[in-house]
Design a protein around this motif. Structure first.
Motif, mmCIF file in Angstrom:
data_model
loop_
_atom_site.group_PDB
_atom_site.id
_atom_site.type_symbol
_atom_site.label_atom_id
_atom_site.label_comp_id
_atom_site.label_asym_id
_atom_site.label_seq_id
_atom_site.Cartn_x
_atom_site.Cartn_y
_atom_site.Cartn_z
ATOM 1 N N SER A 181 0.831 -1.217 0.000
ATOM 2 C CA SER A 181 0.000 0.000 0.000
ATOM 3 C C SER A 181 0.858 1.256 0.000
ATOM 4 O O SER A 181 0.577 2.212 -0.730
ATOM 5 N N LYS A 182 1.906 1.265 0.810
ATOM 6 C CA LYS A 182 2.791 2.433 0.880
ATOM 7 C C LYS A 182 3.476 2.652 -0.461
ATOM 8 O O LYS A 182 3.601 3.788 -0.925
ATOM 9 N N CYS A 183 3.911 1.570 -1.106
ATOM 10 C CA CYS A 183 4.553 1.678 -2.411
ATOM 11 C C CYS A 183 3.586 2.292 -3.427
ATOM 12 O O CYS A 183 3.946 3.212 -4.160
ATOM 13 N N SER A 184 2.368 1.796 -3.464
ATOM 14 C CA SER A 184 1.359 2.341 -4.383
ATOM 15 C C SER A 184 1.122 3.820 -4.116
ATOM 16 O O SER A 184 1.036 4.626 -5.050
ATOM 17 N N PHE A 185 1.035 4.173 -2.845
ATOM 18 C CA PHE A 185 0.834 5.570 -2.468
ATOM 19 C C PHE A 185 1.990 6.438 -2.977
ATOM 20 O O PHE A 185 1.774 7.520 -3.542
ATOM 21 N N GLU A 186 3.217 5.965 -2.785
ATOM 22 C CA GLU A 186 4.399 6.728 -3.230
ATOM 23 C C GLU A 186 4.423 6.864 -4.749
ATOM 24 O O GLU A 186 4.786 7.913 -5.277
ATOM 25 N N ILE A 187 4.043 5.808 -5.465
ATOM 26 C CA ILE A 187 3.996 5.869 -6.929
ATOM 27 C C ILE A 187 2.992 6.927 -7.371
ATOM 28 O O ILE A 187 3.273 7.725 -8.277
ATOM 29 N N LEU A 188 1.845 6.955 -6.729
ATOM 30 C CA LEU A 188 0.774 7.867 -7.139
ATOM 31 C C LEU A 188 1.025 9.324 -6.746
ATOM 32 O O LEU A 188 0.305 10.213 -7.204
ATOM 33 N N LYS A 189 2.050 9.569 -5.935
ATOM 34 C CA LYS A 189 2.360 10.942 -5.521
ATOM 35 C C LYS A 189 2.969 11.762 -6.640
ATOM 36 O O LYS A 189 2.956 12.990 -6.592
ATOM 37 N N GLY A 190 3.535 11.121 -7.641
ATOM 38 C CA GLY A 190 4.130 11.849 -8.748
ATOM 39 C C GLY A 190 5.638 11.716 -8.767
ATOM 40 O O GLY A 190 6.235 11.061 -7.921
ATOM 41 N N PHE A 191 6.260 12.352 -9.759
ATOM 42 C CA PHE A 191 7.704 12.242 -9.963
ATOM 43 C C PHE A 191 8.218 13.500 -10.658
ATOM 44 O O PHE A 191 7.437 14.325 -11.128
ATOM 45 N N THR A 192 9.522 13.626 -10.706
ATOM 46 C CA THR A 192 10.127 14.765 -11.387
ATOM 47 C C THR A 192 10.864 14.304 -12.639
ATOM 48 O O THR A 192 11.303 13.158 -12.737
ATOM 49 N N SER A 193 10.969 15.218 -13.582
ATOM 50 C CA SER A 193 11.710 14.968 -14.815
ATOM 51 C C SER A 193 12.350 16.272 -15.258
ATOM 52 O O SER A 193 11.777 17.350 -15.065
ATOM 53 N N GLU A 194 13.515 16.158 -15.848
ATOM 54 C CA GLU A 194 14.198 17.322 -16.410
ATOM 55 C C GLU A 194 14.104 17.336 -17.933
ATOM 56 O O GLU A 194 14.941 17.932 -18.609
#
Length: 182
Positions: A78-91
Motif C-alpha cells: 500500500s505504501k509503495c502504491s501511495f508513493e507511486i501515485l504521488k508523482g515524480f520529477t523529470s528534467e
C-alpha cells in the motif's frame, strides 16, 4: 498498588487487579505487583506484556509471525502504491518539473507519448501547474523518468518484503518500515 496477571508462557497481560476490589489471595497467579504510576503508564501506552525476569511491562504484538509478515508486506504494498501515485520529477524540459502519476495520469502520458508528436502536457514548476508544450522526445524522456521512478519504488518495496520474509521474530518484522535503509 495494582496486580498485573499474565500468561506464564507468553507473558501476555490477562488482567489488572486492585487490592481494594479483590483479596490478594483471590488474584490469579502469576502476577506482577506494580505501582499506581506504573499501572497508569501501562494503560496510557497500551502495555500488554509482562517480562517476569525483569519485572517490567511493555507493548508486544502477539500475532503469529506468519500473520505479522503478511500484514507488514501488505502494508508495504500500500505504501509503495501511495508513493507511486504521488508523482515524480523529470528534467525533460531542461529543468526539473513535477508530473502527476495517478493511474489516469500514467495512461495520459503513455497516450501522449504514443502520438509521437508535440503536445501540451500538464506539469508543475514552482507551484504553477500548466500545460507545457513537450516534443515527442521530451514526452519519451518524461515517460522514462516516470517508469524509472516507479521501478525504483517497486524494487525498494520488494527488497523490504525480502527482509520481512527473512525475519525470524516479530520484533525483526516490526522493525522493518518503508523508511528502513536497504
Amino acid at each position: 498498588m495494582k496486580y498485573a496477571h499474565y500468561a506464564p508462557t507468553t507473558g501476555q497481560l490477562l488482567g489488572w487487579y486492585a487490592p481494594d476490589l479483590f483479596k490478594v489471595e483471590d488474584i490469579p497467579v502469576p502476577h506482577l505487583v506494580v505501582t499506581d504510576a506504573e499501572w497508569q503508564e501501562a494503560l496510557t501506552l497500551s502495555f500488554n506484556k509482562v517480562d517476569a525476569v525483569t519485572k517490567t511491562l511493555s507493548k508486544y504484538d502477539f500475532r503469529e509471525l506468519s500473520t505479522l509478515k503478511e500484514d507488514r508486506s501488505l502494508s508495504l504494498d500500500s505504501k509503495c502504491s501511495f508513493e507511486i501515485l504521488k508523482g515524480f520529477t523529470s528534467e525533460a524540459l531542461g529543468v526539473s518539473h513535477f508530473y502527476p502519476s495517478k493511474l489516469e495520469d500514467q495512461l495520459n502520458l503513455m497516450a501522449a507519448k504514443a502520438l509521437g508528436v508535440s503536445v501540451g502536457f500538464a506539469c508543475e514548476i514552482d507551484g504553477i501547474w500548466l500545460k507545457r508544450e513537450h516534443t515527442a522526445e521530451q514526452l519519451t524522456q518524461v515517460a522514462m523518468d516516470g517508469a524509472f521512478h516507479k521501478i525504483a519504488l517497486i524494487q525498494k518495496k520488494d527488497a523490504l518484503v525480502d527482509l520481512i520474509n527473512a525475519a525470524t521474530s516479530n520484533a525483526e518484522v516490526l522493525a522493518i518500515t518503508w523508511d528502513t535503509q536497504i
